[in-house]
Design a protein around this motif. Structure first.
Motif, PDB file in Angstrom:
ATOM      1  N   ARG A   9       0.848  -1.196   0.000  1.00  0.00           N
ATOM      2  CA  ARG A   9       0.000   0.000   0.000  1.00  0.00           C
ATOM      3  C   ARG A   9       0.882   1.245   0.000  1.00  0.00           C
ATOM      4  O   ARG A   9       1.788   1.376   0.819  1.00  0.00           O
ATOM      5  CB  ARG A   9      -0.895   0.013   1.236  1.00  0.00           C
TER       6      ARG A   9
ATOM      7  N   SER B  64      -2.214  -1.720  -8.850  1.00  0.00           N
ATOM      8  CA  SER B  64      -2.580  -0.349  -9.200  1.00  0.00           C
ATOM      9  C   SER B  64      -1.834   0.146 -10.437  1.00  0.00           C
ATOM     10  O   SER B  64      -2.142   1.228 -10.940  1.00  0.00           O
ATOM     11  CB  SER B  64      -2.322   0.589  -8.020  1.00  0.00           C
ATOM     12  N   ARG B  65      -0.877  -0.628 -10.935  1.00  0.00           N
ATOM     13  CA  ARG B  65      -0.244  -0.241 -12.202  1.00  0.00           C
ATOM     14  C   ARG B  65      -1.285  -0.098 -13.302  1.00  0.00           C
ATOM     15  O   ARG B  65      -1.137   0.751 -14.199  1.00  0.00           O
ATOM     16  CB  ARG B  65       0.786  -1.292 -12.618  1.00  0.00           C
TER      17      ARG B  65
ATOM     18  N   ASP C  64      -2.029  10.412  -5.576  1.00  0.00           N
ATOM     19  CA  ASP C  64      -2.651   9.140  -5.906  1.00  0.00           C
ATOM     20  C   ASP C  64      -2.312   8.113  -4.828  1.00  0.00           C
ATOM     21  O   ASP C  64      -1.287   8.224  -4.151  1.00  0.00           O
ATOM     22  CB  ASP C  64      -2.137   8.645  -7.267  1.00  0.00           C
ATOM     23  N   THR C  65      -3.157   7.126  -4.661  1.00  0.00           N
ATOM     24  CA  THR C  65      -2.898   6.011  -3.742  1.00  0.00           C
ATOM     25  C   THR C  65      -3.123   4.707  -4.502  1.00  0.00           C
ATOM     26  O   THR C  65      -3.833   4.671  -5.514  1.00  0.00           O
ATOM     27  CB  THR C  65      -3.826   6.046  -2.516  1.00  0.00           C
ATOM     28  N   GLY C  66      -2.522   3.649  -4.013  1.00  0.00           N
ATOM     29  CA  GLY C  66      -2.692   2.377  -4.694  1.00  0.00           C
ATOM     30  C   GLY C  66      -2.107   1.228  -3.905  1.00  0.00           C
ATOM     31  O   GLY C  66      -1.585   1.396  -2.796  1.00  0.00           O
ATOM     32  N   SER C  67      -2.204   0.058  -4.501  1.00  0.00           N
ATOM     33  CA  SER C  67      -1.636  -1.161  -3.947  1.00  0.00           C
ATOM     34  C   SER C  67      -0.785  -1.796  -5.041  1.00  0.00           C
ATOM     35  O   SER C  67      -1.313  -2.193  -6.087  1.00  0.00           O
ATOM     36  CB  SER C  67      -2.743  -2.110  -3.493  1.00  0.00           C
ATOM     37  N   TRP C  68       0.509  -1.859  -4.802  1.00  0.00           N
ATOM     38  CA  TRP C  68       1.438  -2.340  -5.831  1.00  0.00           C
ATOM     39  C   TRP C  68       1.496  -3.863  -5.822  1.00  0.00           C
ATOM     40  O   TRP C  68       1.578  -4.460  -4.761  1.00  0.00           O
ATOM     41  CB  TRP C  68       2.830  -1.758  -5.563  1.00  0.00           C
TER      42      TRP C  68
ATOM     43  N   GLU D 190       4.779   5.119 -12.484  1.00  0.00           N
ATOM     44  CA  GLU D 190       4.823   3.655 -12.550  1.00  0.00           C
ATOM     45  C   GLU D 190       6.251   3.112 -12.641  1.00  0.00           C
ATOM     46  O   GLU D 190       6.613   2.175 -11.929  1.00  0.00           O
ATOM     47  CB  GLU D 190       4.014   3.162 -13.750  1.00  0.00           C
TER      48      GLU D 190
ATOM     49  N   ALA E 246      -0.454   3.746 -13.647  1.00  0.00           N
ATOM     50  CA  ALA E 246      -0.228   4.405 -12.363  1.00  0.00           C
ATOM     51  C   ALA E 246       0.703   5.604 -12.498  1.00  0.00           C
ATOM     52  O   ALA E 246       1.589   5.656 -13.352  1.00  0.00           O
ATOM     53  CB  ALA E 246       0.371   3.404 -11.374  1.00  0.00           C
TER      54      ALA E 246
ATOM     55  N   PRO F 127      -5.245   2.407 -11.384  1.00  0.00           N
ATOM     56  CA  PRO F 127      -4.973   3.538 -10.486  1.00  0.00           C
ATOM     57  C   PRO F 127      -6.242   4.306 -10.168  1.00  0.00           C
ATOM     58  O   PRO F 127      -7.215   4.270 -10.916  1.00  0.00           O
ATOM     59  CB  PRO F 127      -4.004   4.399 -11.318  1.00  0.00           C
ATOM     60  N   SER F 128      -6.192   5.023  -9.032  1.00  0.00           N
ATOM     61  CA  SER F 128      -7.351   5.838  -8.691  1.00  0.00           C
ATOM     62  C   SER F 128      -7.404   7.101  -9.550  1.00  0.00           C
ATOM     63  O   SER F 128      -8.467   7.658  -9.785  1.00  0.00           O
ATOM     64  CB  SER F 128      -7.304   6.227  -7.209  1.00  0.00           C
TER      65      SER F 128
END
Length: 364
Positions: free
Chosen positions: A118, A151-152, A144-148, A234, A231, A155-156
């Protein structure tokens, strides 16, 4: 890594069609190529007695990831005419595959989610705007936030904001509040900063202590706007997270190493792994990808119905059992007994048979 995202795959009984398909579009006539790949997989599923309604449910979502550029793929699961799950994959499968069986072919999807780190990203760029009345520079800000690594390709993609430079302290205060919420609520472990040094330093100075040790700076490459469906930052994130595990998984591995030091035969190897899953004793399944070399396992209708042979299940009083690929059997048993998954390379931690478990109740 927690496995709740797999739950939809187990809410309906099999048989289930599992499809992994390269849907990258950086080729001539991509729609035609994707449909040709799907036709070949469809023929394979038909040859294994898949019903037409299930195939139609899959066909409806094949290639619908048109808004994602670059290399990627799709994982699609359906049963009895109903779509169970469809996800865009950050990496296309090495080979297009289709399987029709009582259990979903879920392990490749789970491995694409790993390590599930995260993170949040803040990028700031100073923009000179000579047309402005006062000639003041502006900051272009992306958050931006994501989970690697998922999320690549999911993405949000929060909108970029442009603000006067003198408005940055107030904007930074708002960003810090959002970052604190993501740490407390989503478990964000890493906050990646890139761009204007003054803005970055100002953000760090204003941040509370609980955020300070989460900041990581990435060099400003000057090319920070993501491609469609990709993302923010990225490439830089890929370098940053290569070979990295979340703190949670590292703690689990430390606990496993302590268990292994006490009794290796209880926690490492295919036999020990199957025994732990039979007892719903697995806190985490640990594996060296791939597990394709493991022999098929025998399973029944319940997640704990897993064994090295059909005779073992018969001896346990299981009335109905069949063979499944090891990966499908192991990941179902793990996910449905609330276990976690940790994928670690053989170079980093070689495991007997490529498999091990962290036990919930060691010594029982």
């Amino acid at each position: 890594m927690k496995l709740q995202f797999l739950n939809p795959l187990y809410e309906r009984p099999g048989p289930i069609a599992s499809v992994y398909l390269d849907t990258s579009r950086e080729i001539d006539e991509p729609d035609r190529a994707i449909q040709l790949r799907w036709r070949n997989l469809r023929d394979s599923l038909l040859a294994h007695d898949s019903d037409h309604a299930t195939l139609d449910a899959i066909a409806d979502v094949v290639g619908t990831d048109r808004d994602v550029v670059g290399r990627h793929g799709q994982a699609i699961f359906a049963a009895h005419g109903h779509l169970l799950l469809a996800e865009v994959l950050p990496e296309p499968p090495a080979h297009d595959t289709a399987r029709y069986g009582m259990l979903p072919d879920a392990l490749p999807l789970a491995l694409q989610h790993a390590p599930d780190i995260r993170y949040a990203v803040v990028v700031t760029h100073r923009m000179h705007t000579p047309e402005a009345d006062d000639g003041e520079d502006e900051l272009e800000v992306a958050y931006d936030t994501g989970s690697w690594p998922m999320s690549r390709v999911a993405p949000s993609q929060a909108p970029q904001r442009r603000i006067p430079v003198d408005g940055w302290p107030k904007e930074a205060e708002q960003l810090i509040s959002e970052l604190a919420d993501s740490v407390d609520g989503d478990g964000t472990e890493v906050i990646v900063l890139s761009g204007d040094p003054w803005a970055t330093n100002s953000l760090i100075r204003q941040a509370p202590r609980k955020l300070q040790d989460r900041f990581v700076r990435l060099k400003d490459s000057g090319h920070w706007r993501p491609e469609p469906g990709r993302a923010l930052l990225e490439t830089g994130l890929g370098t940053l997270f290569a070979g990295t595990l979340p703190d949670h998984d590292r703690q689990r591995l430390d606990a496993f190493l302590a268990q292994r030091a006490r009794s290796r035969d209880d926690v490492e190897g295919l036999a020990a792994t199957v025994t732990a899953l039979q007892r719903a004793q697995t806190q985490a399944l640990i594996l060296n990808p791939p597990v394709s070399a493991a022999p098929p396992l025998w399973v029944g209708t319940e997640p704990t119905h897993i064994a090295l042979s059909g005779a073992d299940l018969h001896a346990f009083g299981v009335p109905y059992y069949w063979e499944e690929p090891a990966g499908s059997a192991l990941i179902r048993a793990t996910a449905r007994t609330r276990g976690e998954l940790i994928a670690v390379t053989r170079d980093a931690l070689p495991l007997r048979d490529g498999l091990a478990v962290l036990l919930r109740y060691p010594g029982t």
